[in-house]
Motif scaffolding. Structure first.
Motif, mmCIF file in Angstrom:
data_model
loop_
_atom_site.group_PDB
_atom_site.id
_atom_site.type_symbol
_atom_site.label_atom_id
_atom_site.label_comp_id
_atom_site.label_asym_id
_atom_site.label_seq_id
_atom_site.Cartn_x
_atom_site.Cartn_y
_atom_site.Cartn_z
ATOM 1 N N UNK A 9 0.816 -1.215 0.000
ATOM 2 C CA UNK A 9 0.000 0.000 0.000
ATOM 3 C C UNK A 9 0.850 1.265 0.000
ATOM 4 N N UNK A 10 2.173 1.120 0.174
ATOM 5 C CA UNK A 10 3.060 2.273 0.117
ATOM 6 C C UNK A 10 3.306 2.901 1.460
ATOM 7 N N UNK A 11 3.959 4.075 1.437
ATOM 8 C CA UNK A 11 4.326 4.772 2.667
ATOM 9 C C UNK A 11 3.116 5.500 3.247
ATOM 10 N N UNK A 12 3.195 5.771 4.547
ATOM 11 C CA UNK A 12 2.127 6.528 5.196
ATOM 12 C C UNK A 12 2.432 8.010 5.081
ATOM 13 N N UNK A 13 1.412 8.788 4.753
ATOM 14 C CA UNK A 13 1.581 10.224 4.598
ATOM 15 C C UNK A 13 1.448 10.902 5.953
ATOM 16 N N UNK A 172 16.415 10.371 -12.458
ATOM 17 C CA UNK A 172 15.461 9.465 -11.809
ATOM 18 C C UNK A 172 14.488 10.252 -10.934
ATOM 19 N N UNK A 173 15.024 11.259 -10.209
ATOM 20 C CA UNK A 173 14.171 12.101 -9.365
ATOM 21 C C UNK A 173 13.155 12.854 -10.212
ATOM 22 N N UNK A 174 13.614 13.412 -11.341
ATOM 23 C CA UNK A 174 12.714 14.166 -12.221
ATOM 24 C C UNK A 174 11.627 13.257 -12.811
ATOM 25 N N UNK A 175 11.998 12.008 -13.141
ATOM 26 C CA UNK A 175 11.013 11.072 -13.689
ATOM 27 C C UNK A 175 9.913 10.770 -12.669
ATOM 28 N N UNK A 212 13.186 9.877 -0.602
ATOM 29 C CA UNK A 212 14.507 9.480 -0.083
ATOM 30 C C UNK A 212 14.636 7.966 -0.060
ATOM 31 N N UNK A 213 13.547 7.265 0.292
ATOM 32 C CA UNK A 213 13.602 5.808 0.332
ATOM 33 C C UNK A 213 13.769 5.232 -1.074
ATOM 34 N N UNK A 214 13.119 5.858 -2.045
ATOM 35 C CA UNK A 214 13.265 5.400 -3.425
ATOM 36 C C UNK A 214 14.706 5.577 -3.907
ATOM 37 N N UNK A 215 15.334 6.711 -3.576
ATOM 38 C CA UNK A 215 16.722 6.942 -3.968
ATOM 39 C C UNK A 215 17.668 5.955 -3.296
ATOM 40 N N UNK A 216 17.403 5.650 -2.013
ATOM 41 C CA UNK A 216 18.258 4.690 -1.296
ATOM 42 C C UNK A 216 18.093 3.292 -1.870
ATOM 43 N N UNK A 220 21.056 5.255 -5.276
ATOM 44 C CA UNK A 220 21.543 6.585 -5.640
ATOM 45 C C UNK A 220 21.941 7.387 -4.407
ATOM 46 N N UNK A 221 21.532 6.917 -3.214
ATOM 47 C CA UNK A 221 21.754 7.689 -1.990
ATOM 48 C C UNK A 221 21.924 6.739 -0.816
ATOM 49 N N UNK A 222 22.335 7.327 0.298
ATOM 50 C CA UNK A 222 22.501 6.574 1.538
ATOM 51 C C UNK A 222 22.045 7.453 2.692
#
Length: 1000
Positions: A9-13, A172-175, A212-216, A220-222
């Protein structure tokens, strides 16, 4: 509930996220946004003001050359092609293209840049329109750009932390952003320039994605957790890591799974809610803190007040200044924020909380503040406040606080009445003024019996029992006599408007319950200890001892079908245990799993699901200790301790916070089940003590097991020193919580010298620890049967110190000590360029990692005890230095104890001992004592006399420390001490020791 479906269901807002539009993105650190809400209305308002002031802009423009940074108003001329989005737009010059006479102008209300010629704009002042710009720059918080590659040479993934975001990461962020239907931004922190950093939540096809979780996850990130930050900031850490040099560049190989630790990230996400700054007119700080502060069980009031600041108490300014000088903070502790309004209203109050939670300084601040506001306090020996403490040392501490708070009020005097003060000096002090009388119950009853007409309690307004649980359990007879004989609490019905009782305690006891029901008028009870709250409400406790292999099946049998109608939480010690239990139970029951590898957002969704479940369909929540503060669940009705924390009593106690809402009900229906296994030997005594306090009948078989487990645990402590309480009194009244050794072990405690019972030993005292405990260097001893004197070499003592200094004078020898265990001998630089042999007495570890952080040590060659020494200061010591003999021993004076079974020497007694040594012992003299027992490097003597060398004559033996302490009323005789020590020796198999048969 399936975990897989749950995460799909994804992340909680978060509730603090705001709908935004992104106008431009350079990197994940530099994103231009505006808030969607009210954006069009605000833009129209600004456009109207620009049109209204257009003529003013023309009249004020001067013929000046435009510069970078100048504020401008840009025109949208219909006769030329322009990208200007409005008729008039605010902007500032970001760069100048000199060859084309073209200016790049950024429009901060739209978040875009346009190219413009000189004739298309006019220069204006920066405050031409006062409204804030509608767009602003934000960035992602707490992540670093990286490149992750797999290195076959080390069979591990390796990280390259980049200085700039890679092109692929930006694309990737822009997409993701362009694919988003709705974008949210949740601010977490702001820098000194007001720029916010936080988290972007992207709604893509009704699924919320955390940027941020998608980049990690796409490498692409840590996350910048504590471990990685320490590595970056400290070059010393590089020596601990695998590394490789390629093309003159050093690559460090970090464990990626450790770096991507969810616990650290979850902590930062949680802190973002508590540290939330004001963002676009929304301030969540007060509500979050208030929710945390309300975790106090309140009994006896339908409506209660809560203070967020010390200043809200509104005492005289001098009282607040004293508080600030002592505490240096205006934020009260949790228990203080509740008891202050109650005390100020004159309500009878009971405050229960753990040691050092602020109870004592809380009530002293309140009482002193109330007395300071009263201009008509009785003078003479007419106390307005009587404070009874559990020990003389506590009396002195409370007296210090009262004196500090009232130092600007010369007519309000505090008097400490304890043993050690002569009756004459105490009476004289009272005649000078006694508005606050502080004492122990037993001393006060003795003093009052001798001086019944001296003190008048008819004007008493406040009666305080500090450590009331101890006072009422240990000194109940003395308290009863005070109440009956000396009119402290008589005519309560007449005093009700002005007389107030305040009690603080660590534990809820039957005596407290009796006092609250008989003597107190509708008491307000505040309990900040969750475990004590459960005991107060008489919650049902069940207790099982089960082999660890059988626990899942036994738990399944216990759950039955009751769990579906009762909110049930099962708490495990670690993640693996929780996962294994969940894998077993979910085949039979509906379960919900929460553990330390989940991030804060996921945990909040679990909490959401838990709260919306209804009776009859409740799942079993399986979780771990480390996530309890994050999910903040307080509506549990059945708490099951599946395993007990191995090192932290605080974690065990915090588990009871899950019952808080049930405990606040008038008729609590909650229950607690405690399951123990073979791994809980160290926790066994604590749990048994808890069960006994709830009147649970412990089976005789388990009580026998307790004795066996206790003895086994003591045998495992052979490297630990014997507890000082054992040495001083023959027993330890805090054995359940004391980490030191309480038994004698024959192979460890064999005497280090040939000194026998009845030998006389001459000492040179090097350190004083308390009234009956010193460290001393043995000068010689005289054998009682032959009167032969055996000398100890002073040269050898000095040689040891010289060798230690010579060894560590070479910098290469100052290597960090790698072995850190209780009993280990190391080196320590204390002070600068002075090195000592030290022995580790206690190790304080990090809460989560269990890595040693601080140590308490004893300096072997001078006896000094040093506390909270950083472990990095400890130096490796070679065997040849460790093996040098110890000439400094611990010396205990036997057969005397503090008054009233306090078993803590107060400062008056210790100061008297210092004074005795100062007046009687100098460089020409020594102290001499007759030996009663000798174990290890500890000697017990029946007295310490001053000895002085006289040339040509026998040594002169003078003043006696034992006599000094008894005559000055600092101590009383204790004829059981030595017998207890001999019994401990017998229990250890020391039937023949120091030349004597203990059976005789």
């Amino acid at each position: 509930m399936s975990n897989q479906n749950y995460y799909d269901t994804g992340a909680m807002l978060p509730s603090t996220a705001t709908v935004i539009k992104i106008t431009n993105i350079l990197t994940p650190y530099i994103v231009r946004i505006y808030e969607v809400k009210d954006y069009n209305e605000k833009l129209n308002s600004i456009n109207k003001k620009l049109l209204k002031e257009e003529k003013t802009f023309h009249s004020t423009e001067k013929d000046v050359e435009p510069k970078i940074g100048d504020a401008v108003i840009v025109y949208n001329r219909l006769d030329i092609t322009t990208d200007c989005p409005g008729w008039l737009c605010r902007g500032y010059i970001s760069s100048i293209e000199n060859l084309k006479d073209t200016y790049n102008i950024f429009l901060p209300d739209y978040g875009i840049s346009i190219e413009s010629q000189r004739e298309d704009f006019i220069i204006c002042s920066t405050d031409a329109i006062f409204e804030e710009y509608l767009t602003f720059t934000v960035g992602l918080y707490n992540i670093l750009p990286v490149d992750v590659k797999h290195n076959l040479s080390v069979q591990n993934e390796t990280l390259t932390i980049l200085e700039e975001w890679s092109t692929s990461a930006i694309e990737y962020t822009k997409e993701l952003i362009s694919a988003s239907d709705i974008i949210y931004f949740d601010p977490i922190v702001s820098d000194q320039y007001g720029k916010y950093y936080g988290e972007f939540y992207l709604n893509i096809k009704n699924k919320v994605i955390c940027l941020s979780e998608a980049l990690v996850l796409h490498q692409y990130a840590i996350y910048l957790n504590k471990k990685l930050l320490q590595f970056i900031e400290s070059s010393m850490n590089s020596e601990k890591l695998n590394k490789e040099i390629i093309n003159d560049e050093t690559l460090f190989y970090l464990n990626v799974s450790q770096v991507l630790d969810r616990t650290s990230e979850r902590k930062k996400q949680k802190e973002s809610f508590l540290k939330r700054a004001k963002f676009k007119k929304h301030n969540y700080l007060h509500h979050e803190l208030q929710r945390d502060e309300e975790k106090v069980l309140i009994y006896g009031m339908d409506k209660y007040e809560w203070l967020s600041s010390t200043l809200d108490v509104k005492f005289p300014v001098e009282i607040h200044k004293a508080w600030k000088s002592l505490i240096q903070s205006c934020k009260p502790r949790k228990i203080q924020s509740y008891i202050w309004p109650a005390i100020k209203k004159g309500l009878d109050t009971i405050a229960i909380g753990t040691a050092k939670c602020g109870k004592t300084i809380g009530y002293t601040f309140a009482i002193c503040g109330l007395l300071a506001t009263n201009c008509n306090l009785p003078q003479g020996i007419n106390p307005s406040a009587l404070i009874l403490c559990s020990s003389s040392s506590e009396v002195l501490e409370v007296h210090f606080l009262c004196t500090k708070f009232l130092e600007d009020y010369k007519t309000i005097k505090s008097v400490a009445a304890i043993n050690g003060k002569s009756e004459r000096s105490l009476v004289a002090e009272m005649f000078n003024g006694c508005q606050i009388l502080i004492s122990t119950p037993r001393f006060l009853i003795r003093f009052m019996n001798k001086n019944k007409k001296l003190v008048n309690f008819k004007n008493l307004r406040y009666l305080i029992l500090d450590d009331g649980d101890i006072i009422l359990d240990k000194y109940f007879d003395s308290v009863s006599q005070l109440f009956r004989r000396h009119n402290i609490i008589c005519n309560r019905e007449l005093k009700s408007k002005t007389f107030q009782i305040i009690i603080t305690a660590t534990y809820w006891t039957l005596h407290l319950k009796k006092i609250a029901s008989i003597l107190m008028e509708n008491p307000c009870i505040y309990i900040a200890s969750f475990m004590e709250a459960a005991i107060f409400k008489s919650i049902r406790l069940n207790f099982y001892v089960i082999n660890s292999r059988e626990k899942p099946e036994r738990l399944l049998d216990s759950l039955g079908n009751e769990y579906s109608t009762s909110r049930t939480i099962v708490i495990c010690r670690n993640n693996n245990e929780a996962k294994e239990l969940n894998n077993f139970l979910e085949k039979h029951k509906e379960t919900l799993l929460a553990h330390g590898n989940m991030n804060y957002v996921h945990l909040q969704r679990i909490k959401q699901y838990w709260n919306v479940c209804i009776s009859g369909s409740y799942p079993i929540l399986i979780c771990t200790d480390d996530i309890l503060p994050d999910i903040d669940i307080t509506n549990v009705t059945w708490l099951i301790h599946y395993s007990i924390p191995l090192h932290s009593k605080t974690q065990f106690n915090f588990r009871f916070s899950t019952l808080l809402e049930n405990l606040q009900m008038e008729n609590s229906t909650g229950k607690v089940t405690i399951i123990m296994d073979e791994n809980n030997d160290r926790q066994f005594l604590h749990i048994i003590n808890l069960m006994q306090r709830t009147n649970y009948v412990i089976p005789e078989k388990i009580l026998e097991s307790v004795k066996f487990i206790t003895a086994t645990l003591e045998q495992k402590k052979e490297n630990y020193p014997i507890c000082d309480s054992i040495k001083s009194w023959g027993f330890c009244n805090k054995q359940i919580s004391c980490a030191l050794r309480h038994k004698i072990i024959s192979k460890v405690d064999a005497p280090i010298t040939d000194i026998q019972i009845n030998d006389k030993v001459k000492f040179r005292v090097v350190s004083i620890h308390d009234a009956t405990h010193v460290s001393a260097r043995i000068m010689s001893y005289i054998k009682f049967n032959t009167l032969k004197e055996v000398e100890f070499s002073t040269v050898e003592y000095l040689r040891i110190n010289t060798r230690i200094q010579e060894f560590y004078s070479c910098v290469e020898n100052r290597k960090k000590c790698e072995t850190l265990d209780v009993g280990c001998i190391c080196g320590l630089e204390e002070p600068v360029d002075t090195f000592k042999r030290i022995q580790i007495l206690h190790i304080e570890r990090e809460n989560k990692t269990e890595i040693p952080k601080y140590v308490n040590v004893r300096c072997i060659d001078n006896g000094v005890i040093l506390k909270k020494v950083d472990v990095y200061r400890l130096l490796h010591m070679p065997e040849e230095l460790i093996e040098y003999s110890m000439q400094v021993v611990e010396v205990f004076l036997v057969g005397i104890a503090p008054h009233d079974e306090e078993y803590v020497w107060n400062n008056c007694a210790i100061d008297a001992v210092y004074q005795w040594f100062k007046e009687n012992v100098d460089d020409r003299s020594y102290v001499i004592g007759t030996v009663n027992l000798h174990l290890g490097n500890t000697i017990w003597v029946n007295t310490l006399n001053v000895g002085t060398k006289l040339i040509g004559y026998k040594d002169l033996i003078g003043s006696c420390l034992r006599t000094e302490l008894l005559e000055k009323d600092h101590a009383v005789e204790d004829d059981k001490h030595l017998n207890r020590m001999y019994q401990l020796c017998r229990d250890a198999g020391f039937l023949n020791i120091n030349g004597y048969d203990l059976n005789l």
